[in-house]
Design an enzyme around this catalytic site. Structure first.
Site, PDB file in Angstrom:
ATOM      1  N   GLY A   1       0.809  -1.209   0.000  1.00 31.55           N
ATOM      2  CA  GLY A   1       0.000   0.000   0.000  1.00 31.55           C
ATOM      3  C   GLY A   1       0.842   1.260   0.000  1.00 31.55           C
ATOM      4  CB  ALA A   2       4.266   1.797  -1.249  1.00 33.41           C
ATOM      5  CG  ASN A   3      -1.045   3.331  -3.960  1.00 33.00           C
ATOM      6  OD1 ASN A   3      -1.010   2.183  -3.501  1.00 33.00           O
ATOM      7  ND2 ASN A   3      -2.174   4.009  -4.098  1.00 33.00           N
TER       8      ASN A   3
ATOM      9  N   GLY B   1      -1.338   7.722   1.435  1.00 32.52           N
ATOM     10  CA  GLY B   1      -1.424   7.819   2.878  1.00 32.52           C
ATOM     11  C   GLY B   1      -0.138   7.515   3.616  1.00 32.52           C
ATOM     12  CB  ILE B   2       0.424   5.462   6.693  1.00 28.63           C
ATOM     13  CG1 ILE B   2      -0.656   6.149   7.531  1.00 28.63           C
ATOM     14  CG2 ILE B   2       1.607   5.066   7.550  1.00 28.63           C
ATOM     15  CD1 ILE B   2      -0.249   7.461   8.131  1.00 28.63           C
TER      16      ILE B   2
ATOM     17  CB  SER C   1      -6.157   0.918  13.612  1.00 27.97           C
ATOM     18  OG  SER C   1      -7.105   1.863  14.078  1.00 27.97           O
TER      19      SER C   1
ATOM     20  CE1 TYR D   1      -9.234  -0.468   9.522  1.00 33.06           C
ATOM     21  CE2 TYR D   1      -9.839   0.558  11.616  1.00 33.06           C
ATOM     22  CZ  TYR D   1      -8.956   0.410  10.562  1.00 33.06           C
ATOM     23  OH  TYR D   1      -7.775   1.130  10.553  1.00 33.06           O
TER      24      TYR D   1
END
Length: 317
Positions: free
Chosen positions: A20-22, A24-25, A149, A174
């Site tokens: 998920g490097a594209n 946000g965090i 989270s 979640y």
């Protein structure tokens, strides 16, 4: 002052894989790792969005050593394909960052509830398939950083309905997936300790960070008013994505970061500020739940770790 991105040590010669490097965090983590000389493999579901992120990063870090690899954490075949493409390539740090938040119920390619399937099972499968790529030696350690989270504190692992087939609440699902992240990180550390491996497993959370992740569930539900309200809250209360990335960066790079620990922002209500070691929920330290979750995850993903069952206790705050 606390630990900031300016404290990231030289990462030249080290290779990180960030899911998920594209955005946000994940994007901010990748940016700072590249700024400090790391090679970063950007494992993303959308190659187009990942390439756009590469362009963005290189505007400020022209010599960023980045490589895009497609990986859909909601598809076990995609995870297997990534592992096959990497072959025996050495990875120093695996950052399990990608995730989805509070979306309407749906299922992954393999029939898992999407939040549990992507946030937990996808990363469980990826870590297991890349275990042999983490090759520490006397000169360098290896790390697995799993992003959870603060919502994990609400989470309960419902072994009787893991995939929300009988009852589904987006936020409960979640929270369950984020509790699973912490249980996994701790149990992985116990297994590394039992094996005597020079690899550490660390859990982190970003606090209340202003990212697009929070809006996706609202967008899929068509909740325009709530989306507008969330935008106002993020603008007024949330810290930036770059601040939210600090616990991940600390766990991935700081020499003093400890295996089996849980790091998050140390400021107001543990939602803002620079990284600090914290205690996670009581449920996250339940070793019986962790081992049951591990065994079920292995069965569901058909991924077996070449690690012994844990016989030692991991660190605890």
């Amino acid at each position: 002052m606390g630990w900031t991105a300016d404290d990231v040590p030289d990462q030249r010669g080290r290779k990180h894989l960030v899911t998920g490097a594209n955005s946000g965090i994940g994007l901010e983590t990748t940016r700072e790792l590249a700024r400090n000389g790391a090679t970063v493999i950007m494992a993303c579901r959308s190659v187009d969005r990942a390439n756009a992120a590469v362009t963005d990063i290189r505007e400020g870090v022209p010599d960023a050593d980045l490589r895009v690899e497609r990986c859909d954490l909601g598809d076990l075949e995609s995870i297997r394909s990534l592992a096959d493409r990497l072959g025996d390539e050495t990875i120093d740090v695996l950052i399990n960052n990608a995730g989805t938040m509070a979306i309407p119920r749906s299922e992954t390619e393999d029939g898992f509830e999407t939040q549990f399937g992507v946030n937990h099972l996808g990363h469980f499968a990826l870590t297991g398939r890349l275990l042999e790529n983490l090759r520490p030696d006397d000169e360098r350690d290896s790390r697995v950083v799993t992003v959870s989270s603060a919502m994990h504190e609400r989470g309960v692992i419902d072994f009787d309905d893991l995939h929300g087939e009988r009852a589904y609440d987006a936020w409960d699902a979640y929270a369950q997936s984020k509790l699973a992240n912490v249980l996994f990180a701790y149990d992985l550390e116990r297994r590394f300790l039992t094996a005597g491996a020079n690899v550490t497993s660390i859990a982190v959370h970003p606090g209340y960070a202003n990212t697009q992740l929070q809006f996706r569930g609202l967008e899929r539900r068509g909740r325009r008013f709530r989306k507008a309200a969330r935008w106002v809250m993020n603008t007024v209360l949330a810290q930036s994505a770059s601040m939210g990335a600090l616990p991940t960066l600390y766990a991935a790079t700081a020499p003093e970061a400890e295996g089996g620990a849980y790091y998050g922002p140390g400021g107001l209500m543990n939602m803002r500020g620079t990284p600090k070691r914290q205690a996670s929920s009581d449920r996250s330290y339940d070793e019986e739940t962790a081992r049951r979750l591990w065994n079920i995850s292995s069965e569901l993903t058909d991924v077996t770790y070449e690690l012994p069952d844990p016989t030692v206790d991991g660190p605890r705050v």
